[in-house]
Write a protein that holds these residues in place. Structure first.
Motif, PDB file in Angstrom:
ATOM      1  N   ARG A 164     -13.518  -0.005   1.014  1.00  0.00           N
ATOM      2  CA  ARG A 164     -12.414   1.205   2.020  1.00  0.00           C
ATOM      3  C   ARG A 164     -11.696   1.994   0.428  1.00  0.00           C
ATOM      4  O   ARG A 164     -11.055   1.138  -0.423  1.00  0.00           O
ATOM      5  CB  ARG A 164     -11.115  -0.201   2.607  1.00  0.00           C
ATOM      6  CG  ARG A 164     -11.648  -0.219   3.720  1.00  0.00           C
ATOM      7  CD  ARG A 164     -10.181  -1.188   4.301  1.00  0.00           C
ATOM      8  NE  ARG A 164     -10.370  -2.652   3.571  1.00  0.00           N
ATOM      9  CZ  ARG A 164     -11.056  -3.666   4.529  1.00  0.00           C
ATOM     10  NH1 ARG A 164     -10.770  -3.130   6.033  1.00  0.00           N
ATOM     11  NH2 ARG A 164     -10.964  -4.605   4.030  1.00  0.00           N
ATOM     12  N   PRO A 165     -12.819   2.736   0.406  1.00  0.00           N
ATOM     13  CA  PRO A 165     -11.761   3.482  -0.648  1.00  0.00           C
ATOM     14  C   PRO A 165     -10.431   3.752  -1.487  1.00  0.00           C
ATOM     15  O   PRO A 165     -10.397   4.690  -2.451  1.00  0.00           O
ATOM     16  CB  PRO A 165     -12.893   4.677  -1.542  1.00  0.00           C
ATOM     17  CG  PRO A 165     -13.332   4.921  -0.037  1.00  0.00           C
ATOM     18  CD  PRO A 165     -13.650   3.783   0.936  1.00  0.00           C
ATOM     19  N   GLN A 166      -9.577   3.886  -0.296  1.00  0.00           N
ATOM     20  CA  GLN A 166      -8.546   4.363  -0.352  1.00  0.00           C
ATOM     21  C   GLN A 166      -7.377   2.552  -0.929  1.00  0.00           C
ATOM     22  O   GLN A 166      -6.138   3.037  -1.602  1.00  0.00           O
ATOM     23  CB  GLN A 166      -7.780   4.598   1.213  1.00  0.00           C
ATOM     24  CG  GLN A 166      -7.777   3.556   2.152  1.00  0.00           C
ATOM     25  CD  GLN A 166      -9.300   2.994   2.682  1.00  0.00           C
ATOM     26  OE1 GLN A 166     -10.166   3.180   2.100  1.00  0.00           O
ATOM     27  NE2 GLN A 166      -8.404   2.075   4.183  1.00  0.00           N
ATOM     28  N   LEU A 167      -8.654   1.471  -1.074  1.00  0.00           N
ATOM     29  CA  LEU A 167      -7.209   0.457  -2.080  1.00  0.00           C
ATOM     30  C   LEU A 167      -7.498   1.136  -2.832  1.00  0.00           C
ATOM     31  O   LEU A 167      -8.245   1.598  -3.957  1.00  0.00           O
ATOM     32  CB  LEU A 167      -7.892  -0.785  -1.469  1.00  0.00           C
ATOM     33  CG  LEU A 167      -7.719  -1.097   0.345  1.00  0.00           C
ATOM     34  CD1 LEU A 167      -8.609  -2.296   1.268  1.00  0.00           C
ATOM     35  CD2 LEU A 167      -6.106  -1.069   0.956  1.00  0.00           C
ATOM     36  N   LYS A 191      -5.312   4.887 -13.253  1.00  0.00           N
ATOM     37  CA  LYS A 191      -6.316   5.947 -13.179  1.00  0.00           C
ATOM     38  C   LYS A 191      -6.779   6.420 -14.146  1.00  0.00           C
ATOM     39  O   LYS A 191      -5.471   6.784 -15.188  1.00  0.00           O
ATOM     40  CB  LYS A 191      -6.245   6.680 -12.274  1.00  0.00           C
ATOM     41  CG  LYS A 191      -7.115   7.968 -11.892  1.00  0.00           C
ATOM     42  CD  LYS A 191      -7.445   8.856 -10.652  1.00  0.00           C
ATOM     43  CE  LYS A 191      -6.411   9.961 -10.611  1.00  0.00           C
ATOM     44  NZ  LYS A 191      -6.230  11.070  -9.811  1.00  0.00           N
ATOM     45  N   ASP A 211      -0.339   5.211  -5.625  1.00  0.00           N
ATOM     46  CA  ASP A 211      -0.539   6.523  -5.269  1.00  0.00           C
ATOM     47  C   ASP A 211      -1.855   7.071  -6.340  1.00  0.00           C
ATOM     48  O   ASP A 211      -2.561   6.899  -7.517  1.00  0.00           O
ATOM     49  CB  ASP A 211       0.541   6.954  -6.248  1.00  0.00           C
ATOM     50  CG  ASP A 211       0.900   8.745  -6.407  1.00  0.00           C
ATOM     51  OD1 ASP A 211      -0.062   9.182  -6.008  1.00  0.00           O
ATOM     52  OD2 ASP A 211       1.668   8.712  -7.015  1.00  0.00           O
ATOM     53  N   ALA A 212      -2.814   7.379  -5.355  1.00  0.00           N
ATOM     54  CA  ALA A 212      -3.735   8.033  -5.634  1.00  0.00           C
ATOM     55  C   ALA A 212      -4.366   9.006  -7.202  1.00  0.00           C
ATOM     56  O   ALA A 212      -5.112   9.162  -7.333  1.00  0.00           O
ATOM     57  CB  ALA A 212      -5.223   9.202  -4.839  1.00  0.00           C
ATOM     58  N   LEU A 234       0.814  -1.280   0.104  1.00  0.00           N
ATOM     59  CA  LEU A 234       0.020   0.287   0.527  1.00  0.00           C
ATOM     60  C   LEU A 234       1.113   1.331   0.269  1.00  0.00           C
ATOM     61  O   LEU A 234       0.696   2.510  -0.356  1.00  0.00           O
ATOM     62  CB  LEU A 234      -0.374  -0.155   1.070  1.00  0.00           C
ATOM     63  CG  LEU A 234      -1.860  -1.093   0.724  1.00  0.00           C
ATOM     64  CD1 LEU A 234      -2.897  -1.580   2.302  1.00  0.00           C
ATOM     65  CD2 LEU A 234      -2.933  -0.674   0.238  1.00  0.00           C
ATOM     66  N   LEU A 281      -7.913   3.539  -7.497  1.00  0.00           N
ATOM     67  CA  LEU A 281      -8.527   3.403  -6.288  1.00  0.00           C
ATOM     68  C   LEU A 281     -10.408   2.893  -6.736  1.00  0.00           C
ATOM     69  O   LEU A 281     -10.553   3.440  -7.505  1.00  0.00           O
ATOM     70  CB  LEU A 281      -8.229   3.993  -5.030  1.00  0.00           C
ATOM     71  CG  LEU A 281      -7.243   4.641  -4.814  1.00  0.00           C
ATOM     72  CD1 LEU A 281      -7.621   6.658  -4.018  1.00  0.00           C
ATOM     73  CD2 LEU A 281      -5.876   3.688  -5.041  1.00  0.00           C
ATOM     74  N   ARG A 282     -11.056   1.964  -5.525  1.00  0.00           N
ATOM     75  CA  ARG A 282     -12.318   1.512  -5.321  1.00  0.00           C
ATOM     76  C   ARG A 282     -13.004   2.426  -6.268  1.00  0.00           C
ATOM     77  O   ARG A 282     -13.137   3.262  -5.669  1.00  0.00           O
ATOM     78  CB  ARG A 282     -12.173   0.457  -4.593  1.00  0.00           C
ATOM     79  CG  ARG A 282     -11.024  -0.358  -4.070  1.00  0.00           C
ATOM     80  CD  ARG A 282     -11.100  -1.412  -2.685  1.00  0.00           C
ATOM     81  NE  ARG A 282     -12.363  -1.583  -2.930  1.00  0.00           N
ATOM     82  CZ  ARG A 282     -12.926  -3.111  -3.403  1.00  0.00           C
ATOM     83  NH1 ARG A 282     -11.955  -3.890  -4.362  1.00  0.00           N
ATOM     84  NH2 ARG A 282     -13.868  -3.338  -3.519  1.00  0.00           N
ATOM     85  N   SER A 283     -13.769   1.944  -6.750  1.00  0.00           N
ATOM     86  CA  SER A 283     -14.408   3.445  -7.384  1.00  0.00           C
ATOM     87  C   SER A 283     -16.062   2.541  -6.914  1.00  0.00           C
ATOM     88  O   SER A 283     -16.187   2.071  -6.625  1.00  0.00           O
ATOM     89  CB  SER A 283     -14.369   3.463  -8.810  1.00  0.00           C
ATOM     90  OG  SER A 283     -13.008   3.424  -9.744  1.00  0.00           O
ATOM     91  N   ASP A 302      -7.867  -0.473  -6.984  1.00  0.00           N
ATOM     92  CA  ASP A 302      -9.308  -1.055  -7.281  1.00  0.00           C
ATOM     93  C   ASP A 302      -8.507  -2.546  -7.873  1.00  0.00           C
ATOM     94  O   ASP A 302      -9.440  -3.940  -7.093  1.00  0.00           O
ATOM     95  CB  ASP A 302      -9.745  -0.470  -9.094  1.00  0.00           C
ATOM     96  CG  ASP A 302     -10.781  -1.282  -9.241  1.00  0.00           C
ATOM     97  OD1 ASP A 302     -11.380  -1.950  -9.388  1.00  0.00           O
ATOM     98  OD2 ASP A 302     -12.074   0.063  -9.544  1.00  0.00           O
TER      99      ASP A 302
END
Ligand code: SF4
Lengths: 158, 422
Positions: B72-75, B125, B52-53, B48, B58-60, B77
């Motif tokens: 957990r939207p910070q993980l 992304k 890098d966002a 993790l 990330l999980r959409s 996708d």
């Protein structure tokens, strides 16, 4: 991993005037050869094959090769008639992501309105110099049984 | 948890090795994908640390939910393997024996029981994710991405859920929709055509990024005839997308209810839609009635199947398919008692569909906590390999393409990963 491709051979691969033939096999081992302009050697000695057609036999066969860990071959013939064979193994199929998109742009800038399906990253495992004259001399010296007698008969028939 | 502790027990690794050695004709990378989907993943802290966002997806917002009831939207996708295979996979609780994604020498690898298996890439992304529509909605709440596909979810509500026990028993759409509301607060219930057109225009600016659209949502029963309103939603969405293309048709798929011929003809004639999917979910009438009671009550198994077959006359052979939740046919207590029986029945019915020009594709069943079947377990890896092989063999036998739902245009069906060899 160091590459089997020397910088000299890499330059020949990247020479647009070198004829390149990509040889692949399908899942049952049936071979397929295609003359291609879409081969390039990277600075790391790996070979990139740019496949514009998702449905091509080469694309299918390369998929079978990466899945079942089988070699592919590339034959080269330069304008000066130098000939090489490269045995390689597909390491990676780039189909998405920033690196793929960079190749997509570069490929289209060079070849016009073609799509790019896959960038195949091939790890060269062997390079054979296929200079015919050298090979002929080597066989004459090492394998004397491999010839027809009439060629060495004292009185050759006309 | 240290890997050394796992090494002594590693039944998962044993099952994998024993199973793949029994299927030398099946690609190990696809077997690995299946197994990762069966067991889920756990991202180590080291892994993790390199997410890098700005770069990674990330999980959409999504249509179906998580395997641990926590979003957990910070993980990240999902993942890509080195052959270009997508693994659409959720993080899984540690007691579910997930695969680990770990950072080794600056690169990410799948690791199981201490064994380093394969390098993986995170999904990247798309640029449109950081943009807003003129109406002020973040574009990542209008459309979502897979590595080469744009997803549009038209609703997180399915009208079969309106009646107790009407929803499909493996499905968590409504429960997950509620859970998402707090996290993706600005997400519209149904994206407006103008926002869709604008988001798609922005997405297409990124060259080499997308190859198709998948549009889906819960069933909408309303209308003069059953599903008429749902059809209208698809039509206005597809027309909004179509504004961005110079061709009448464009690569696209809807995964929708079983529409009648009039509705399908409207979709074909009035939009750029180029393929059609409606999911039977399970290829057995008795189990369909139990597992999909809403679908059974409003349409029925035989009529659903016959609508699929009639869709082939409109969209063409190779452009109509049906999804099944692979393994659901073994659900307790009414499912088939053995894997052999489940497989035989499923492939038999898939063959009937293939004879009639309809492909069957499967997902790997993930019993989600928000579904009725949340406490069940999916079948063995061996079962999934046989199922994927069997469905692929039918496409070979009946010369059926599945280009619109393959490794690249979808990436969630092990059987259509094999279509790369077709
Ligand atoms: S039709 Fe079934 S699977 Fe699809 S959203 Fe409704 S309940 Fe879920």
């Amino acid at each position: 991993m160091t590459s089997a491709v020397t910088s000299g051979v890499a330059a020949l691969i990247n020479d647009r005037d070198t004829t390149k033939v990509l040889v692949t096999t399908d899942a049952s081992g049936v071979p397929h050869a295609a003359v291609t302009d879409f081969v390039q050697c990277g600075e790391d000695g790996r070979i990139l094959y740019f496949e514009p057609l998702e449905s091509s036999v080469a694309n299918r066969n390369l998929t079978a090769s990466i899945w079942f860990d089988r070699q592919v071959s590339i034959a080269l013939r330069t304008p000066a008639d130098e000939r090489f064979h490269i045995g390689a193994r597909p390491l990676r199929a780039l189909v998405a992501g920033p690196a793929f998109q960079r190749h997509y742009d570069a490929f289209r800038a060079r070849f016009g309105d073609l799509d790019l399906a896959t960038v195949w990253v091939l790890q060269p495992e062997r390079v054979d110099d296929q200079d015919f004259e050298q090979a002929r001399r080597r066989q004459a010296e090492d394998r004397p049984f491999f010839q027809h007698l009439d060629r060495i008969a004292r009185h050759a028939s006309p | 948890m240290g890997f050394a502790q796992l090494k002594d027990v590693a039944p998962g690794r044993r099952e994998f090795n024993e199973t793949v050695s029994g299927h030398p004709d099946f690609p190990q990378l696809i077997a690995l994908k299946i197994d990762v989907q069966r067991r889920g993943v756990h991202y180590t802290d080291q892994a993790l640390s390199m997410v890098d966002a700005e770069i990674h997806q990330l999980r959409s917002a999504n249509i179906f939910g998580t395997r641990d009831a926590v979003l957990r939207p910070q993980l990240p996708d999902s993942l890509l393997l080195r052959d270009g295979t997508s693994i659409v996979v959720d993080p899984s609780p540690l007691d579910h024996d997930p695969y680990f994604v770990d950072l080794i020498d600056g690169r990410l690898f799948l690791v199981d029981a201490g064994e380093v298996l394969e390098e993986v890439d995170l999904w990247h992304k798309p640029r449109f994710y950081d943009k807003f529509t003129r109406s002020g909605i973040p574009m990542n709440l209008v459309a979502q991405a897979r590595p080469q596909r744009i997803n549009l979810f038209l609703s997180s509500y399915c009208h079969f859920w309106a009646k107790d026990d009407g929803g499909c028993k493996f499905c968590d759409i409504v429960n997950f929709g509620k859970q998402q509301k707090s996290i993706f607060a600005g997400k519209p219930n149904r994206p407006r055509p103008a926002d869709i057109a604008e988001t798609v225009r922005e997405a297409l600016r990124e060259r080499g990024r997308f190859t198709t659209f998948c549009i889906t949502g819960g069933s909408v029963l309303k209308g003069g005839e059953l599903f008429d309103v749902e059809v209208s939603h698809y039509i206005e969405t597809l027309q909004a997308i179509g504004e961005n293309f110079s061709t009448r048709k464009f690569p696209s798929q809807i995964v929708a209810s079983a529409f009648n011929e009039r509705q399908l003809s409207r979709l074909y004639e009035e939009t750029g839609l180029s393929s059609y999917t409606t999911d039977l979910e399970v290829l057995d009438e008795r189990l369909f009635q139990w597992i999909c009671p809403g679908k059974a009550e409003h349409v029925g198994y035989k009529e659903w199947r016959s609508r699929l077959i009639r869709a082939v006359d409109i969209f063409g052979r190779g452009y109509v398919n049906t999804g099944i939740v692979g393994g659901i046919e073994l659900a307790r207590p009414h499912g088939f008692r053995t894997e052999a029986e489940g497989l035989a029945r499923t492939l038999d019915e898939a063959e009937f569909l293939a004879e009639n020009g309809v492909s069957t594709i499967h997902t790997v069943w993930v019993p989600r906590p928000g579904s009725t079947f949340g406490d069940q377990t999916a079948p063995s890896l061996d079962y999934y390999i046989r199922l994927a092989k069997g469905l692929h063999a039918l496409r070979v036998k009946y010369r059926l393409r599945v280009d619109f739902d393959d490794y690249r245009r979808c990436g969630n069906h092990p059987d259509t990963d094999l279509a790369r060899l077709l």
